[in-house]
Design an enzyme around this catalytic site. Structure first.
Site, short mmCIF file in Angstrom:
data_model
loop_
_atom_site.label_atom_id
_atom_site.label_comp_id
_atom_site.label_asym_id
_atom_site.label_seq_id
_atom_site.Cartn_x
_atom_site.Cartn_y
_atom_site.Cartn_z
N GLN A 146 11.64 39.84 69.67
CA GLN A 146 10.80 38.89 70.40
C GLN A 146 9.63 39.55 71.10
O GLN A 146 8.74 38.88 71.61
CB GLN A 146 11.64 38.13 71.42
CG GLN A 146 12.14 38.98 72.58
CD GLN A 146 13.11 38.25 73.48
OE1 GLN A 146 14.27 38.03 73.12
NE2 GLN A 146 12.65 37.86 74.66
N CYS A 161 13.82 34.40 73.85
CA CYS A 161 15.15 34.76 73.37
C CYS A 161 15.95 33.54 72.92
O CYS A 161 16.64 33.57 71.90
CB CYS A 161 15.91 35.52 74.45
SG CYS A 161 16.11 34.62 76.00
N HIS A 212 19.26 35.21 79.60
CA HIS A 212 18.97 35.67 78.25
C HIS A 212 19.93 34.99 77.27
O HIS A 212 21.09 34.74 77.60
CB HIS A 212 19.16 37.19 78.18
CG HIS A 212 18.67 37.83 76.92
ND1 HIS A 212 17.40 37.64 76.41
CD2 HIS A 212 19.28 38.68 76.04
CE1 HIS A 212 17.25 38.35 75.30
NE2 HIS A 212 18.39 38.98 75.05
N ASN A 249 21.10 40.88 69.25
CA ASN A 249 20.03 40.68 70.23
C ASN A 249 18.73 40.42 69.48
O ASN A 249 18.68 40.42 68.25
CB ASN A 249 19.92 41.91 71.14
CG ASN A 249 19.33 41.58 72.49
OD1 ASN A 249 18.70 40.55 72.67
ND2 ASN A 249 19.50 42.46 73.45
#
Length: 444
Positions: free
Chosen positions: A64, A70, A365, A386
């Site tokens: 990102q 996110c 997040h 992630n």
């Protein structure tokens, strides 16, 4: 009556410090290395090997970059996992985060204007008005908000609407948008105060949105209305699908019934009894679109539904407070990673509920669960995809201890078919409205 710190108290503070035999050693370590490095338990990291009994193959991680998308990346990642499995696209295939970013910004602007008009009779000192003006719009969001965007606008491959400098580093466009939205708020409130007609306000608001659209088009590019999708699969077969709209692409290549996916939260505060539905005032993006709705459950149920979806071969969107007790470089999230309490000889322990109520923690997040390690049917650690690129963790994947999930995870999104029957019934109840500043309204 207030009381200042006295000279006698300062003397006792100094005596307490000087009476500690290890004070000088600890002070040197903390001053030289920093708090976390001095408090690190290096043995804890050895217990977080990235090996899992359930481990989904999801391809290469996304990045990102310098944006707060996110929640968007995590959602689109769960969808691309399905596309990758079904159509054998390349491991680095991605759906366009820039496309959904554009529409989210435009819809958030309209959502802000509508809330400005709804609160125009309140003074600027009112907490709701102050809440609106603090951050008129931002990059963050919630699962139901990206669902609202996709339901209205569909999705496209990243090759059709690739990243720009501004989508990958959103600081400048956010600054300009928030400046414009605050300036427009002044005008809209003045129009209401002057008893302007609804038609006049609507005409002015449309001009404001026209300007926002132009700003976004310059910064992100203008979203496509139709496009061709070309790719080679892993067997090197060529595919071309022509004259697709974003909604047709979603229907064909993703094909989810988005209403099947529901937000499950763990908010153990006294004002949110378990097994009930909640929503948050002034939280959303698409006016008239999907409402943010949360089903609050205990952690045992929270983990169960996530495991069921992983066992079925489908990854799980989740939200957490990623900055707590985590090592970004190593990609480890574990409550045993640091021992600041031992370092300072101070009790820092707080319950999860107290951390929420007293602003010590909230969801910051969103990522994706792609695996779990089960021992005798119980989870010990989780595999996390992630969206920070492949230079952190294990090629971008993190390891999360089950204890860390207990303390710092707040939300998972699962297909409602994995819920027990009694909770499926709860989904139909009218949600309790939470205040705009409730921690369960935080944006990942």
């Amino acid at each position: 009556m207030s009381k200042s710190i006295s000279a006698d108290e300062l003397g006792r503070f100094r005596d307490n410090l000087q009476g500690r035999k290890d004070a000088a050693v600890i002070a040197r370590s903390v001053a030289k290395n920093g708090i976390l490095a001095s408090a690190t338990d290096y043995e804890a990291a050895t217990k977080m090997e990235p090996v899992f009994s359930i481990d989904l193959d999801t391809g290469k991680v996304a990045d990102q970059k310098r944006s707060g998308r996110c929640w968007m990346f995590a959602c689109l990642n769960t969808m691309r996992h399905a596309i990758r499995e079904e159509y054998k696209v390349a491991d680095d295939f991605e759906l366009s985060q820039n496309y959904t970013f554009f529409w989210d910004k435009l819809e958030k602007a309209n959502y802000f204007y509508e809330n400005v008009l709804k609160t125009a009779d309140l003074p600027t000192s009112d907490r709701k008005v102050a809440w609106l003006m603090t951050t008129p719009q931002q990059d963050g969001g919630q699962w139901d908000m990206i669902m609202a965007i996709i339901e209205k606008y569909g999705v496209v491959p990243q090759s059709v609407m690739p990243e720009t400098v501004n989508s990958s580093n959103s600081t400048e466009i956010n600054d300009m948008l928030n400046l414009k939205l605050r300036k427009d708020a002044v005008e809209l409130r003045e129009m209401v105060a002057a008893n302007a007609t609804d038609d006049d306000i609507a005409t002015r608001k449309e001009k404001m949105l026209t300007e926002v659209y132009r700003m976004l088009a310059y910064s992100f590019g203008e979203p496509p209305t139709t496009f061709d999708f070309e790719y080679r699969d892993k067997d090197n077969n060529f595919h071309r699908d022509t004259n697709l709209t974003p909604k047709k692409f979603f229907d064909k290549y993703v094909g989810w019934n988005l209403s099947d996916y529901v937000s499950i939260i763990n908010g153990p505060t006294k004002d949110k009894p378990y097994n009930h539905m909640y929503t948050v005032e002034m939280l959303g993006n698409v006016v008239g679109g999907r409402e943010v709705r949360h089903l609050n459950v205990d952690m045992n149920e929270f983990r169960k539904v996530a495991i069921k979806q992983l066992e079925a071969g489908e990854s799980v969107w989740f939200g957490c407070d990623v900055g707590k007790e985590s090592d970004r470089k190593k990609g480890i999230m574990d409550t045993n990673l640091y021992h600041q309490d031992e370092l300072f000889d101070v009790d820092f322990s707080m319950s999860k509920a107290d951390r929420l109520d007293y602003c010590q923690s909230l969801m910051t997040h969103a990522m994706v669960l792609t695996g779990v390690d089960l021992v005798d049917g119980e989870p010990t650690k989780w595999k996390v995809e992630n969206s920070w690129g492949d230079k952190v963790g294990t090629k971008g994947f993190f390891v999360m201890s089950n204890d860390w999930m207990e303390e710092y995870c707040y939300q998972v999104v699962v297909n409602k078919k994995y819920l027990p029957d009694e909770l499926k019934q709860v989904l139909n109840e009218e949600p309790t409205m939470l205040k705009p500043w409730d921690p369960m309204g935080s944006l990942a």
